[in-house]
Scaffold this motif. Structure first.
Motif, PDB file in Angstrom:
ATOM      1  N   CYS A   1      10.800  -1.100  -3.776  1.00  0.00           N
ATOM      2  CA  CYS A   1      11.955  -1.997  -3.758  1.00  0.00           C
ATOM      3  C   CYS A   1      13.035  -1.415  -2.849  1.00  0.00           C
ATOM      4  CB  CYS A   1      12.504  -2.225  -5.169  1.00  0.00           C
ATOM      5  SG  CYS A   1      13.911  -3.356  -5.189  1.00  0.00           S
TER       6      CYS A   1
ATOM      7  N   TYR B   1      11.461  -6.523  -2.558  1.00  0.00           N
ATOM      8  CA  TYR B   1      12.411  -6.527  -3.660  1.00  0.00           C
ATOM      9  C   TYR B   1      11.700  -6.808  -4.978  1.00  0.00           C
ATOM     10  CZ  TYR B   1      15.601  -6.560   0.209  1.00  0.00           C
ATOM     11  OH  TYR B   1      16.252  -6.219   1.368  1.00  0.00           O
TER      12      TYR B   1
ATOM     13  N   ARG C   1      11.200  -7.746  -9.025  1.00  0.00           N
ATOM     14  CA  ARG C   1      11.596  -8.943  -9.772  1.00  0.00           C
ATOM     15  C   ARG C   1      13.041  -8.844 -10.263  1.00  0.00           C
ATOM     16  NH1 ARG C   1       8.179  -9.719 -14.760  1.00  0.00           N
ATOM     17  NH2 ARG C   1       6.588  -9.714 -13.157  1.00  0.00           N
TER      18      ARG C   1
ATOM     19  N   GLN D   1      15.476  -9.291  -7.433  1.00  0.00           N
ATOM     20  CA  GLN D   1      15.467 -10.689  -7.000  1.00  0.00           C
ATOM     21  C   GLN D   1      16.299 -11.541  -7.970  1.00  0.00           C
ATOM     22  OE1 GLN D   1      11.579 -12.415  -5.869  1.00  0.00           O
ATOM     23  NE2 GLN D   1      10.807 -10.313  -6.097  1.00  0.00           N
ATOM     24  N   GLU D   2      16.116 -11.294  -9.270  1.00  0.00           N
ATOM     25  CA  GLU D   2      16.874 -12.050 -10.269  1.00  0.00           C
ATOM     26  C   GLU D   2      18.364 -11.781 -10.166  1.00  0.00           C
ATOM     27  OE1 GLU D   2      14.977 -11.041 -13.976  1.00  0.00           O
ATOM     28  OE2 GLU D   2      13.203 -12.269 -13.515  1.00  0.00           O
TER      29      GLU D   2
ATOM     30  N   SER E   1      19.937 -10.938  -7.453  1.00  0.00           N
ATOM     31  CA  SER E   1      20.359 -11.591  -6.219  1.00  0.00           C
ATOM     32  C   SER E   1      20.518 -13.093  -6.438  1.00  0.00           C
ATOM     33  CB  SER E   1      19.337 -11.325  -5.117  1.00  0.00           C
ATOM     34  OG  SER E   1      19.681 -12.011  -3.942  1.00  0.00           O
ATOM     35  N   ASP E   2      19.632 -13.686  -7.220  1.00  0.00           N
ATOM     36  CA  ASP E   2      19.700 -15.129  -7.509  1.00  0.00           C
ATOM     37  C   ASP E   2      20.925 -15.451  -8.357  1.00  0.00           C
ATOM     38  OD1 ASP E   2      17.385 -15.475  -6.083  1.00  0.00           O
ATOM     39  OD2 ASP E   2      16.089 -15.614  -7.848  1.00  0.00           O
TER      40      ASP E   2
END
Length: 150
Positions: free
Chosen positions: A100, A139, A141, A144-145, A147-148
């Motif tokens: 990551c 990246y 999980r 990513q979460e 970032s979302d």
């Protein structure tokens, strides 16, 4: 496969090296954290809780020796620190790594999808390939979460 201290003692004996108490404590850190890719600093943090007399220089020297003896595999993930893991010598290929770019977490990826490609390359180039390493950068999980959510 899980490696234990008896396996590591055998490897030392085969190479005619002594398994000193400091080496044993450092190796125990890898046995206790087989799912991790430990840097020298990580190992030092772990071992000083049990044995505060072991210095960082001892950890560095021991890791280099264990790598030279092929008991540990030295890895470079491009973050400026060498990391180590127990070298499972009975596997034909090393596992691959997912790294990551955000948090630095390293995850192992076991499937060896490159055997066919390796055979083609070996045949075309007349090169005897004995191993390969693959690193995937991206990246995880969790990152990513996060970032979302931003």
């Amino acid at each position: 496969m899980t490696i234990d201290m008896a396996d590591l003692r055998q490897r030392f004996s085969e190479r005619q090296y002594k398994l000193t108490p400091q080496r044993q404590i450092i190796l125990q850190a890898f046995i206790d954290h087989q799912d991790k890719h430990l840097s020298a600093e990580d190992v030092y943090t772990i071992v000083r809780k049990q044995s505060p007399e072991i210095g960082l220089a001892t950890v560095y020297r021991t890791l280099e020796l264990l790598s030279d003896l092929e008991i540990l595999q030295k890895l470079d993930f491009g973050d400026g620190r060498s990391r180590y893991e127990i070298n499972e010598t009975n596997t034909p290929h090393h596992h691959h790594h997912l790294i990551c770019l955000s948090c630095g977490k390293v995850k192992e990826f076991e499937d060896d999808l490159l055997e066919t490609l390796e055979a083609v390359i070996a045949r075309k180039s007349r090169f005897k390939i004995v191993d390969h390493q693959v690193k995937f950068y991206g990246y995880c999980r969790e990152c990513q979460e996060e970032s979302d959510d931003s």
